[in-house]
Scaffold this motif. Structure first.
Motif: not given
Lengths: 169, 416
Positions: B162-171
């Motif tokens: 759940e939620g949104k990944l920060h820039k520079g963080v991936y699956a």
């Protein structure tokens, strides 16, 4: 299939992966005699010098995780391991080993109960595991489907029979 | 029933299935790779003469592409001859790349399909709503001979991000975090469905990375319910008819876990198991001898694009090697068209021909005793990419590229 097995134990830990059982750089070998030289090579390079026909591999959880390489099962069968007793097995390794006719025994806590060099006996039908003749654990029963494959000497004779009768199911 | 159960029931010619039941399913696509000549041997040992349906068989010369020993060359020669003798037209020779990416590129991965390959990371195809699973050589030979294979209907687990990944963080960070929390044997014998609001943010490339890594928690198969993102990808590639299955509202999962990814930091799996996972901050400053970007987990055009972004106009650190292996011919062409290849070669990266390369520890980027490698691949077992006394860290494409730039483990979010 022989019902009562006996031999010495070689004990390994948890998450013994297929690279430890049979390193990737030897996967290009295809003849059984070549494959047999590297059983458990990544975990114990001297394993093939020490193991005797009928001995057991004993391990913690998730034995055989990693690659689908059937070499991992082929090499263990080729050196004559009688059965592998582990707390759990990775799925592809489980299928590969059963297909080749290697008994795989699931038994909770087994890696804590046994040490390398212990003399074990195993009743494949009752699942009873004895150390120096004393009962120490009872393994989970194998499914009818798996027992049928083992008792047929692996899956190849079963499929051969199926193809000969023209039955696909 | 779950979508996966409906899919399996259909392929077994049944109206319903239950967990634990053993069923025999028609296989839509059976893939063999060049590691497993035993497949052909087992086929003949079982009395096979003609492959049951050659149009449903695909051969991949990907793991040893191109051959680097005489034995590998001899094995590949026998695979080619088998295809020619048996009328198997889908021979993916050494120019094509890694099996899972090739299937995706060519529109051969689609919803409702059962795809079985002699490669453990066949769970990747859950990204398309397919049931993908890896098997060994003899199981694949059974499909060659009969067109079918038996399965135990698996328990199904749901993992929600759940939620949104920060820039520079991936699956890749999200799935490493999940494996680190749940353990490498959490999903053994089970199928994993991925859900949660993070998926809306993920491209097909990232969804493939997620499903690919489910193998590292022991999963038999993985599943993402096809949505608008899936359909947009499939419309450009898949020409055949297919069926999308949906899970009934009253379905009970064997287990359901949720992770909030909003505050997730970049993750690394440290030597020597995939569930030995920490925030990247634990290892900042650790010298890197080789950075490796490739494989069916992290060798797609998007991944190479991230590296090109980080290294644009810069140089790979002087005591570090940066090896890049595009997952397929399609990936390489896209990376060339977008200018990524030029950028990265100018920065000092070494490109290897599409395929598996050093991921499985046989060739093209092996590491020596005492060396440390950071890689986008899926396994860091002892000896996986070379000497057993080498150390392997698994991370996202950004973590690998930023380490290549700096010559040490760094926080990749600072380089985006």
């Amino acid at each position: 299939m022989q019902k009562l097995l006996s031999g010495n134990a070689f004990v390994f830990g948890k998450n013994v992966d297929t690279d430890q059982i049979y390193p990737g750089r030897f996967v290009e070998f295809t003849d059984v005699e070549d494959v047999a030289k590297y059983a458990m090579f990544g975990a114990d390079p001297a394993f093939t010098c020490k193991v005797k026909k009928g001995d057991f591999i004993v391990a913690g959880t998730n034995f055989g995780c990693g690659s689908s390489r059937e070499h991992a099962a082929i090499t263990i069968k080729a050196v004559g391991v009688g059965a592998i007793i582990a707390e759990s097995f990775a799925r592809i390794f489980y299928r590969n080993a059963i297909n080749l006719g290697i008994p795989l025994i699931v038994c909770p806590n087994i890696s804590q109960l046994i040490q390398t060099g212990d003399s074990l006996s195993l009743d494949l039908h009752s699942g009873e595991i004895r150390l120096e003749k004393s009962l120490i654990a009872t393994a989970e029963p194998m499914s009818e489907y798996v027992l049928n494959i083992l008792e047929s000497g692996g899956i190849k004779p079963l499929i051969k029979q199926q193809l000969a009768t023209g039955n696909r199911a | 029933m779950h979508a996966i159960e409906k899919l399996l029931a259909k392929k077994a010619g049944k109206t319903s299935v239950k967990t634990g039941e053993i069923i025999n399913c028609e296989i839509d696509m059976a893939g063999i790779n060049d590691l497993y000549l035993q497949t052909i041997r087992s086929f003949f040992e079982m009395g096979g003469t003609k492959v049951y349906d050659p149009s449903k068989v695909i051969m991949f010369l990907d793991h040893y592409a191109p051959a680097s020993t005489i034995t590998q060359a001899t094995n590949q020669k026998q695979f080619r001859e088998f295809c020619w003798d048996q009328g198997i037209d889908l021979l993916m020779d050494i120019d094509q790349g890694v099996c899972h990416q090739v299937l995706a590129d060519k529109g051969l991965a689609y919803p409702g399909e059962i795809v079985v390959i002699t490669d453990s990371h066949t769970t990747t195809h859950g990204a398309f709503g397919a049931f993908g699973t890896g098997v060994g050589a003899t199981d694949l030979a059974i499909i060659l001979a009969t067109g079918k294979l038996w399965f135990r209907v698996p328990e199904i687990i749901k993992i929600n991000f759940e939620g949104k990944l920060h820039k520079g963080v991936y699956a890749k960070d999200a799935i490493l975090h999940a494996i680190g929390t749940l353990g490498a044997d959490y999903a053994v014998y089970k199928a994993v469905e991925f859900g949660g609001s993070m998926l809306e943010q993920l491209s097909i490339s990232e969804r493939m990375a997620l499903c690919n890594m489910s193998t590292e928690m022991g999963a038999k198969a993985s599943y993402i319910q096809p949505d608008a993102i899936t359909m947009a990808f499939l419309e450009e590639r898949v020409t055949r008819a297919y069926e999308i299955y949906h899970t009934d509202a009253d379905f009970h999962y064997a287990d359901e876990v949720s992770f909030d990814v909003s505050a997730l930091k970049p993750q690394l799996a440290a030597p020597s198991s995939v569930d030995n996972v920490y925030d990247v901050s634990q290892f900042i400053g650790r010298h890197i001898d080789q950075a490796y970007l490739g494989s069916c987990t992290g060798g797609r055009a998007e991944d190479i694009g991230i590296a090109a972004h980080i290294l644009h106009g810069k140089k790979v650190a002087s005591r570090t090697r940066f090896v890049i292996v595009p997952a397929s011919k399609g990936v390489l062409l896209e990376a060339m068209e977008k200018g990524y290849v030029k950028t990265l070669i100018e920065a000092g990266a070494t490109f290897v021909t599409p395929g598996c390369a050093a991921c499985l520890g046989t060739h093209e980027g092996m590491i020596a005793s005492g060396e440390t490698c950071i890689t986008t691949t899926n396994r860091n077992f002892p000896g996986r990419m070379g000497d057993t006394k080498a150390e392997i860290f698994l991370g996202s494409p950004a973590a690998v590229a930023a380490a290549a730039l700096m010559g040490e483990i760094v926080d990749p979010t600072l380089y985006m």
